[in-house]
Design an enzyme around this catalytic site. Structure first.
Site, PDB file in Angstrom:
ATOM      1  N   ASN A  61      40.205  18.534 -49.561  1.00 29.09           N
ATOM      2  CA  ASN A  61      39.802  18.142 -48.181  1.00 29.09           C
ATOM      3  C   ASN A  61      39.964  16.640 -48.146  1.00 29.09           C
ATOM      4  O   ASN A  61      39.554  15.887 -48.885  1.00 29.09           O
ATOM      5  CB  ASN A  61      38.361  18.624 -47.797  1.00 29.09           C
ATOM      6  CG  ASN A  61      37.123  18.247 -48.757  1.00 29.09           C
ATOM      7  OD1 ASN A  61      37.467  18.244 -49.766  1.00 29.09           O
ATOM      8  ND2 ASN A  61      36.202  17.890 -48.261  1.00 29.09           N
ATOM      9  N   GLU A  63      38.952  13.646 -45.248  1.00 26.40           N
ATOM     10  CA  GLU A  63      38.400  13.434 -44.426  1.00 26.40           C
ATOM     11  C   GLU A  63      39.007  12.071 -43.319  1.00 26.40           C
ATOM     12  O   GLU A  63      39.885  11.424 -44.013  1.00 26.40           O
ATOM     13  CB  GLU A  63      36.995  13.374 -44.440  1.00 26.40           C
ATOM     14  CG  GLU A  63      36.277  14.740 -44.819  1.00 26.40           C
ATOM     15  CD  GLU A  63      34.986  14.643 -45.336  1.00 26.40           C
ATOM     16  OE1 GLU A  63      34.256  13.571 -45.388  1.00 26.40           O
ATOM     17  OE2 GLU A  63      34.351  15.587 -45.602  1.00 26.40           O
ATOM     18  N   ASN A  64      38.414  11.883 -42.396  1.00 29.94           N
ATOM     19  CA  ASN A  64      38.989  10.783 -41.557  1.00 29.94           C
ATOM     20  C   ASN A  64      37.654  10.384 -40.576  1.00 29.94           C
ATOM     21  O   ASN A  64      36.954  11.057 -40.313  1.00 29.94           O
ATOM     22  CB  ASN A  64      39.911  11.193 -40.529  1.00 29.94           C
ATOM     23  CG  ASN A  64      40.490   9.863 -39.889  1.00 29.94           C
ATOM     24  OD1 ASN A  64      40.211   9.535 -38.831  1.00 29.94           O
ATOM     25  ND2 ASN A  64      41.625   9.685 -40.469  1.00 29.94           N
ATOM     26  N   ALA A  65      37.599   8.947 -40.261  1.00 30.12           N
ATOM     27  CA  ALA A  65      36.584   8.252 -39.576  1.00 30.12           C
ATOM     28  C   ALA A  65      36.526   9.068 -38.183  1.00 30.12           C
ATOM     29  O   ALA A  65      35.430   9.312 -37.512  1.00 30.12           O
ATOM     30  CB  ALA A  65      36.987   6.825 -39.198  1.00 30.12           C
ATOM     31  N   CYS A  72      40.847  20.540 -44.159  1.00 30.32           N
ATOM     32  CA  CYS A  72      40.362  21.251 -45.279  1.00 30.32           C
ATOM     33  C   CYS A  72      41.345  21.477 -46.433  1.00 30.32           C
ATOM     34  O   CYS A  72      42.432  21.177 -46.286  1.00 30.32           O
ATOM     35  CB  CYS A  72      39.944  22.730 -44.945  1.00 30.32           C
ATOM     36  SG  CYS A  72      38.628  22.829 -43.698  1.00 30.32           S
ATOM     37  N   GLU A  74      41.988  24.142 -48.202  1.00 23.72           N
ATOM     38  CA  GLU A  74      42.656  25.166 -48.155  1.00 23.72           C
ATOM     39  C   GLU A  74      43.991  24.983 -47.452  1.00 23.72           C
ATOM     40  O   GLU A  74      44.860  25.395 -47.896  1.00 23.72           O
ATOM     41  CB  GLU A  74      41.964  26.683 -47.694  1.00 23.72           C
ATOM     42  CG  GLU A  74      40.753  27.002 -48.329  1.00 23.72           C
ATOM     43  CD  GLU A  74      39.483  26.140 -47.952  1.00 23.72           C
ATOM     44  OE1 GLU A  74      39.474  24.782 -47.606  1.00 23.72           O
ATOM     45  OE2 GLU A  74      38.279  27.008 -48.177  1.00 23.72           O
ATOM     46  N   CYS A 111      36.555  28.464 -44.338  1.00 22.80           N
ATOM     47  CA  CYS A 111      36.329  28.393 -42.703  1.00 22.80           C
ATOM     48  C   CYS A 111      37.284  29.205 -41.874  1.00 22.80           C
ATOM     49  O   CYS A 111      38.375  29.796 -42.447  1.00 22.80           O
ATOM     50  CB  CYS A 111      36.185  27.040 -42.157  1.00 22.80           C
ATOM     51  SG  CYS A 111      37.791  26.315 -41.994  1.00 22.80           S
ATOM     52  N   CYS A 114      40.861  27.946 -41.591  1.00 27.10           N
ATOM     53  CA  CYS A 114      41.638  28.271 -42.922  1.00 27.10           C
ATOM     54  C   CYS A 114      41.910  29.709 -42.971  1.00 27.10           C
ATOM     55  O   CYS A 114      43.184  29.927 -43.334  1.00 27.10           O
ATOM     56  CB  CYS A 114      40.760  27.624 -44.005  1.00 27.10           C
ATOM     57  SG  CYS A 114      40.936  25.880 -43.964  1.00 27.10           S
TER      58      CYS A 114
HETATM   59  N1  THU Z   1      35.859  22.175 -45.770  1.00 28.02           N
HETATM   60  C1  THU Z   1      36.911  22.405 -46.651  1.00 28.02           C
HETATM   61  O1  THU Z   1      37.434  21.675 -47.304  1.00 28.02           O
HETATM   62  N2  THU Z   1      37.244  23.907 -46.491  1.00 28.02           N
HETATM   63  C2  THU Z   1      36.404  24.769 -45.794  1.00 28.02           C
HETATM   64  O2  THU Z   1      36.697  25.990 -45.774  1.00 28.02           O
HETATM   65  C3  THU Z   1      35.345  24.425 -45.171  1.00 28.02           C
HETATM   66  C4  THU Z   1      35.017  22.967 -45.109  1.00 28.02           C
HETATM   67  C5  THU Z   1      35.579  20.618 -45.920  1.00 28.02           C
HETATM   68  C6  THU Z   1      35.868  19.901 -44.590  1.00 28.02           C
HETATM   69  C7  THU Z   1      34.752  18.880 -44.871  1.00 28.02           C
HETATM   70  O3  THU Z   1      35.801  17.795 -45.426  1.00 28.02           O
HETATM   71  C8  THU Z   1      33.993  19.238 -45.630  1.00 28.02           C
HETATM   72  O4  THU Z   1      34.489  20.429 -46.233  1.00 28.02           O
HETATM   73  C9  THU Z   1      32.654  19.274 -45.028  1.00 28.02           C
HETATM   74  O5  THU Z   1      32.448  20.334 -44.133  1.00 28.02           O
END
Ligand code: THU
Length: 156
Positions: A61, A63-65, A72, A74, A111, A114
């Site tokens: 995963n 992330e970004n500000a 994610c 996946e 999620c 995904c």
């Molecule tokens: N996240 C995933 O990488 N995969 C998922 O299926 C659900 C959530 C990540 C997104 C975010 O960076 C962190 O988990 C917390 O939600």
């Protein structure tokens, strides 16, 4: 009125009960958590996809500000696999997550977004993709991505 029941079969394994290929894929997903960029959630997710040609593609995963701009593990893995190996079917995927100082106890499931994204590659590949959802000690094994997304959206 009629009724439809949709059942999802999940086989629960101890890590040591997995076969060698499954262990390798889970290990690669666990290793991929190190590539997570997650300064906001501190939740490091890793995904490893085995392709039919034997290649294993991993993602984590990012992330970004601006929160919605992140993605994610996946989707980072399946989009990379799709871009780099366009016509090679997926055969299996493993997912793992690390939080604070250990892998999470409960098997980590993708999620909804995904699931929808991954399913498209299974459909395109024309065969079921084995799913390994890794927890700290136990691993859920499912026969297909389809079984993770009953009543999925499909184009007309
Ligand atoms: N996240 C995933 O990488 N995969 C998922 O299926 C659900 C959530 C990540 C997104 C975010 O960076 C962190 O988990 C917390 O939600």
């Amino acid at each position: 009125m009629t009724e439809k029941n949709i059942a999802t079969k999940i086989r629960v394994y101890a890590y040591n009960e997995l076969n060698e290929d499954q262990k390798i894929l889970v290990d690669r997903a666990r290793e991929a958590t190190k590539g997570s960029y997650s300064p906001y959630s501190h939740f490091r997710v890793g995904a490893a996809i085995r392709l039919d040609n034997g290649t294993i593609v991993t993602g984590a995963n990012q992330e970004n500000a601006s929160f919605p701009a992140g993605t994610c593990a996946e989707r980072s893995a399946c989009f990379y696999a799709g871009a780099k190996y366009p016509d090679v079917p997926f055969s299996a995927i493993a997912i793992a997550a690390w939080h604070e100082d250990d892998f999470v106890e409960a098997p980590c499931a993708p999620c909804g977004v995904c699931r929808q994204s991954l399913l498209e590659y299974e459909t395109q590949g024309g065969k079921p993709v084995e799913v390994l959802l890794a927890g700290r000690d136990t691993v859920y094994v499912l026969d297909s991505l389809r079984s993770l997304l009953p009543l999925a959206f499909t184009e007309f």
